[in-house]
Design an enzyme around this catalytic site. Sequence first.
Site, mmCIF file in Angstrom:
data_model
loop_
_atom_site.group_PDB
_atom_site.id
_atom_site.type_symbol
_atom_site.label_atom_id
_atom_site.label_comp_id
_atom_site.label_asym_id
_atom_site.label_seq_id
_atom_site.Cartn_x
_atom_site.Cartn_y
_atom_site.Cartn_z
ATOM 1 N N THR A 1 -16.299 4.205 -3.174
ATOM 2 C CA THR A 1 -16.805 5.494 -3.672
ATOM 3 C C THR A 1 -15.707 6.542 -3.668
ATOM 4 O O THR A 1 -15.762 7.505 -4.408
ATOM 5 C CB THR A 1 -17.947 6.007 -2.785
ATOM 6 O OG1 THR A 1 -17.445 6.176 -1.459
ATOM 7 C CG2 THR A 1 -19.110 5.035 -2.769
ATOM 8 N N ASP B 1 0.836 -1.192 0.000
ATOM 9 C CA ASP B 1 0.000 0.000 0.000
ATOM 10 C C ASP B 1 0.870 1.241 0.000
ATOM 11 O O ASP B 1 1.949 1.229 0.562
ATOM 12 C CB ASP B 1 -0.853 0.022 1.267
ATOM 13 C CG ASP B 1 -2.152 -0.719 1.071
ATOM 14 O OD1 ASP B 1 -2.524 -0.921 -0.093
ATOM 15 O OD2 ASP B 1 -2.768 -1.097 2.076
ATOM 16 N N ALA C 1 -13.604 2.965 0.305
ATOM 17 C CA ALA C 1 -12.572 2.885 -0.733
ATOM 18 C C ALA C 1 -13.211 2.745 -2.111
ATOM 19 O O ALA C 1 -12.592 3.035 -3.128
ATOM 20 C CB ALA C 1 -11.647 1.718 -0.451
ATOM 21 N N PHE D 1 -16.719 7.471 4.561
ATOM 22 C CA PHE D 1 -15.776 7.213 3.471
ATOM 23 C C PHE D 1 -15.737 5.724 3.138
ATOM 24 O O PHE D 1 -15.772 4.882 4.022
ATOM 25 C CB PHE D 1 -14.375 7.665 3.879
ATOM 26 C CG PHE D 1 -13.323 7.240 2.901
ATOM 27 C CD1 PHE D 1 -13.238 7.832 1.649
ATOM 28 C CD2 PHE D 1 -12.449 6.215 3.205
ATOM 29 C CE1 PHE D 1 -12.290 7.424 0.734
ATOM 30 C CE2 PHE D 1 -11.490 5.804 2.288
ATOM 31 C CZ PHE D 1 -11.421 6.411 1.052
HETATM 32 N N1 ATP Z 1 -11.701 10.475 4.534
HETATM 33 C C1 ATP Z 1 -11.806 10.654 3.221
HETATM 34 N N2 ATP Z 1 -12.834 11.308 2.697
HETATM 35 C C2 ATP Z 1 -12.938 11.472 1.390
HETATM 36 N N3 ATP Z 1 -12.078 11.019 0.501
HETATM 37 C C3 ATP Z 1 -11.016 10.345 0.958
HETATM 38 C C4 ATP Z 1 -10.820 10.125 2.336
HETATM 39 N N4 ATP Z 1 -9.692 9.415 2.484
HETATM 40 C C5 ATP Z 1 -9.203 9.212 1.269
HETATM 41 N N5 ATP Z 1 -9.990 9.765 0.324
HETATM 42 C C6 ATP Z 1 -9.820 9.741 -1.130
HETATM 43 O O1 ATP Z 1 -10.079 8.433 -1.592
HETATM 44 C C7 ATP Z 1 -8.941 7.905 -2.257
HETATM 45 C C8 ATP Z 1 -8.836 6.440 -2.003
HETATM 46 O O2 ATP Z 1 -8.548 6.201 -0.647
HETATM 47 P P1 ATP Z 1 -7.972 4.791 -0.196
HETATM 48 O O3 ATP Z 1 -7.931 4.795 1.278
HETATM 49 O O4 ATP Z 1 -8.694 3.721 -0.914
HETATM 50 O O5 ATP Z 1 -6.549 4.786 -0.797
HETATM 51 P P2 ATP Z 1 -5.305 5.652 -0.372
HETATM 52 O O6 ATP Z 1 -5.469 6.046 1.056
HETATM 53 O O7 ATP Z 1 -5.073 6.749 -1.338
HETATM 54 O O8 ATP Z 1 -4.120 4.704 -0.577
HETATM 55 P P3 ATP Z 1 -3.881 3.348 0.213
HETATM 56 O O9 ATP Z 1 -4.519 2.309 -0.628
HETATM 57 O O10 ATP Z 1 -2.398 3.242 0.241
HETATM 58 O O11 ATP Z 1 -4.507 3.512 1.565
HETATM 59 C C9 ATP Z 1 -7.794 8.701 -1.715
HETATM 60 O O12 ATP Z 1 -6.737 8.763 -2.612
HETATM 61 C C10 ATP Z 1 -8.409 10.065 -1.510
HETATM 62 O O13 ATP Z 1 -8.432 10.773 -2.744
#
Ligand code: ATP
Length: 695
Positions: free
Chosen positions: A388, A316, A386, A384
């Site tokens: 959406t 990740d 992953a 939140f």
């Molecule tokens: N709390 C939040 N509220 C809204 N959007 C968010 C939030 N946290 C992350 N995001 C958005 O959603 C995307 C996806 O988040 P996700 O947690 O799936 O992956 P990541 O944190 O970017 O990477 P990793 O997979 O390494 O955790 C992020 O890149 C960011 O743009």
Amino acid sequence: MTAPVLTDRSVPPTETGLPPSRISAGVFSPRSLITALPNALRGLDPRRMVKNPVMFVVEIGSVLSTILCFTEFSGFVLAVTIWLWLTVIFANLADAVAEGRGKAQAASLRAGRATATARKLDRDGREISVPAGDLRKGDRVVCEAGDVIPGDGDVVEGVAAVDESAITGESAPVVRESGGDRSSVTGGTRVLSDRIVVEIRNEPGDSFVDRMIALVEGSQRQKTPNEIALNVLLASLTIVFLLVTIALQPMADFSGAPQSIVVLVALLVCLIPTTIGALVSAIGVAGMDRLVQRNVLAMSGRAVEAAGDVSTLLLDKTGTITFGNRRADRFLPAPGVDGNDLAKAVLAASLADETPEGRSIVELCAERYGLDAAAPVAGEVVEFSARTRMSGIDLPDGSELRKGAVTAVAEWVRSHGDELPTESQNDADAIAADGGTALLLARTAKGRAEVLGVIHLKDVVKPGIAEKFSELRTMGIRTVMITGDSALTARTIAKEAGVDDFLAEATPEDKLAYIRKQQEGGRIVAMTGDGTNDAPALAQADVGVAMNTGTAAAKEAGNMVDLDSSPTKLIEIVEIGKQLLITRGALTTFSIANDVAKYFAILPAMFMVAYPGLSALNIMGLSSPQSAIISAVIFNALVIVALIPLAIRGVRYRPTSASKLLSRNLFIYGLGGLVVPFVGIKIIDLLVSLIPGVA
Ligand SMILES: Nc1ncnc2c1ncn2[C@@H]1O[C@H](COP(=O)(O)OP(=O)(O)OP(=O)(O)O)[C@@H](O)[C@H]1O
Ligand SMILES: [K+]
Ligand SMILES: [Mg+2]
């Protein structure tokens, strides 16, 4: 908002972001050889010995030679008999030492568990006191400050700080709360504050600690496919040498130098691969143990071996390659939007957002804009996810606020027939190009959507991580960064960290598909995960490491659990797996080279009397045929004990390519295996020849 702001990472990252391990791994004390002796003797039971064909043959030889002690006694026969038995005992000693280490750990785990009583809630919600061992799946128990959690389960009510040091060895408390990805608790850990209600997850005897005890004790250890293959090879070699030895007698008869049975037994034991046969299972147990020392529980030995063969590592981005606490740095208003209005909207959309990102946004609102971080949440919270990649709130006035990944929010805006202002797009691109994460904030009211601005989240690549990746590259392992972030951010971070490939805007399905594709190309894939979302990918990966803080689904799906929940642990796991395979390879090479050398030491001695010409072959100048044979048997036994520390600790291992490693090991262990017996046997021969009556 009242939830305590503590991170859920149970180990504070050290300078490189790699967590410290509990016990210095791989320590070996010579005393353990003595304490393991009783267990080694118990292992002489033929029903146990038969599982190890090589050593079983030695045991039969020992019995035979013991009988000969009565029928045709001599000092020589007695000496051979004693050393044959010692050979078998030494082999069992290796196993007993390896397993003893696990037993010590199991005992300390049991001690923690034995005293627990549970405060069970009966059907009417009344508390009754029951022994922890009587709890069944689905029971609910109350745990308050000071209580030991009586079993594995999920928090269904409340929030508490929990001391997991009994399991993880790490003293920093962690927060456990109902709902979400931090609800899982482990039996044997202690509640430090507040009150929680836990629903028990397992039937008695099947808890995490129970399974851990069974694993570290080695009682559940099954032979891995590689071990089975090696055992088949060793058994075949044993059969070949058995035939060779049997065939020798008619020839010896013919040449007028018939050999006594005890000499033939000694010859056979020296020829068959006793060294590796004695150590192979200890090497496997020790590999598992090295993982436990680093707070990783492997559910099977097969997973440990697979870790040694890994060729693609999925990591990740957030928390592994970068520091986990991605922090809000500034807000950039869209054209025509006032900075303070943006901050207020950002706060409203984030007050109930419990992700590290959400919390840091709220903190920034309070620090820089003087807004009230403890204001009540009014409206319908959209959490939140992953999938959406957005979060937000539906306000009582009918308007909706959404913040999230730029593409996701832009799509949402477009679905209302509106467009993203160029300025905000440019702001977002600039942030991404710099390796940061841009979140877009938008609002709908009366069917129209409006972008309010951009939130800049900062992400810092961990120091030392780029060197780790280059080490992995020399080992032939491809590193792939997985992130939900945009391709632009991913590219910048990937370049800075030096990963070989990246997967941006990745959904859980994308991860699964990526793993499948790699596996179809013949690659062995390892990954870590903690969410229920990760479970399918964890199950598909050859090595799936679930974080202990993760959900029960993730832990069930993976084949290892990391008690420290450290995202970089995967790198250590791969190194331990490699070390296990290399140790086994090195000791196999050494053992077989050794046997070849012994052959040349003994055979000339056996036939010297019949063929004085052969004494030219007796290059070692051993004092007598009998002394040569007994010396070889003694050496054969002692070399097992000498190699136990190496089998337990593992051979020293520096990351290099597989072919370099192979040639280096062939040189050290192959050549060493040929030379060492000549020196060793010669020294023993000198000593033995001093003892009257033996040789
Ligand atoms: N709390 C939040 N509220 C809204 N959007 C968010 C939030 N946290 C992350 N995001 C958005 O959603 C995307 C996806 O988040 P996700 O947690 O799936 O992956 P990541 O944190 O970017 O990477 P990793 O997979 O390494 O955790 C992020 O890149 C960011 O743009
Ligand atoms: K041998
Ligand atoms: Mg994330």
